[in-house]
Structure formats: C-alpha cells, structure tokens
Design a protein around this motif. Structure first.
Motif, short mmCIF file in Angstrom:
data_model
loop_
_atom_site.label_atom_id
_atom_site.label_comp_id
_atom_site.label_asym_id
_atom_site.label_seq_id
_atom_site.Cartn_x
_atom_site.Cartn_y
_atom_site.Cartn_z
N UNK A 81 35.68 39.99 39.71
CA UNK A 81 34.30 39.19 39.21
C UNK A 81 34.38 37.57 39.45
N UNK A 82 35.87 37.06 39.65
CA UNK A 82 36.16 35.87 39.91
C UNK A 82 37.23 35.63 41.00
N UNK A 83 36.81 35.95 42.34
CA UNK A 83 37.63 35.75 43.31
C UNK A 83 38.84 34.77 43.54
N UNK A 84 38.30 33.53 43.05
CA UNK A 84 39.47 32.37 43.09
C UNK A 84 40.23 32.63 41.90
N UNK A 85 40.21 33.19 40.81
CA UNK A 85 41.11 33.35 39.66
C UNK A 85 42.33 34.16 40.07
N UNK A 86 43.43 33.62 40.36
CA UNK A 86 44.83 34.17 40.85
C UNK A 86 45.79 33.92 39.92
N UNK A 87 45.82 33.14 38.98
CA UNK A 87 46.73 32.67 38.17
C UNK A 87 46.86 33.18 36.63
N UNK A 88 47.69 34.00 36.33
CA UNK A 88 47.78 34.80 34.84
C UNK A 88 49.19 34.48 34.45
N UNK A 89 49.24 34.90 33.26
CA UNK A 89 50.41 35.07 32.12
C UNK A 89 50.27 36.03 31.54
N UNK A 90 51.68 36.70 31.17
CA UNK A 90 51.57 37.88 30.38
C UNK A 90 52.28 37.18 28.92
N UNK A 91 51.09 37.40 27.83
CA UNK A 91 51.57 37.03 26.79
C UNK A 91 52.17 38.09 25.80
N UNK A 92 53.37 38.22 25.95
CA UNK A 92 54.19 39.58 25.29
C UNK A 92 54.34 39.24 23.98
#
Length: 106
Positions: A69-80
C-alpha cells in the motif's frame, strides 16, 4: 555512660539478583508486532502497526501488505514483548540462614 551510643545500628543485606525470561507455564506468551518507522519527505514517521501475534512469521507478514500500500515504506522494527522474572540468587529462607550482614554506611 560516657561514649556509649544509644542508636540502634542499621544493617542491610547485599543480595544478588538474576533477571531471566519467564518460562513458567503460566507466563504470558512472547509476542511480536511490526511497526513502520519509514519517514515521509517532511520527516514524519509513519507509525503504522501490524497485528500483535505469538507467531513471528505472522507478525512479519504484515510488512508486505503495508509496503504494498505504501511502496516507499521499507523500515520496520519488531516490538517484541517477552515476560521476565527477577529472582534472588539465594531464596530468602536460605539467605536468612547464611546471610552476612554489613553495617549500613548511613
């Protein structure tokens, strides 16, 4: 009595503690939730969050639909979320029998 102290000495025990993951059967489960930290041109962080899941694979799958849905969104973190338990190295009843007391410096 001259020189006698009428103050009660204050004692403290020095206790070693261990912090470790709670692996007991009644402990809450470890869960994962992926969060988007991609920024737009203005430096605003997206902040979208996928569903929280006990399955890391299921939680991680959300990034593909979000990036679709947001092709420029490529940075994530895993909130464990992982439960921990704090335990004394020596249980209180054992410590009472073998404790060394140190006068407080107060």
């Amino acid at each position: 009595m001259s020189g006698a102290s009428d103050q009660t000495p204050v004692f403290s025990t020095r206790v070693a503690w261990t912090l470790s993951p709670d692996r007991e059967p009644d402990a809450p489960p470890v869960t994962h939730q992926l969060c988007c930290v991609s920024e737009d041109e203005g430096g605003n962080v997206c902040g979208a969050k996928g569903p929280r899941s006990e399955s890391a694979e299921r939680a991680h799958a959300w990034v593909f639909s979000h990036a679709g849905e947001h092709p420029a969104h490529r940075s994530f973190y895993d909130a464990v979320e992982m439960p921990y338990v704090l335990s004394p190295a020596v249980e209180p009843e054992q410590r009472a029998r073998s404790a060394r007391f140190y006068p407080s410096e107060h």
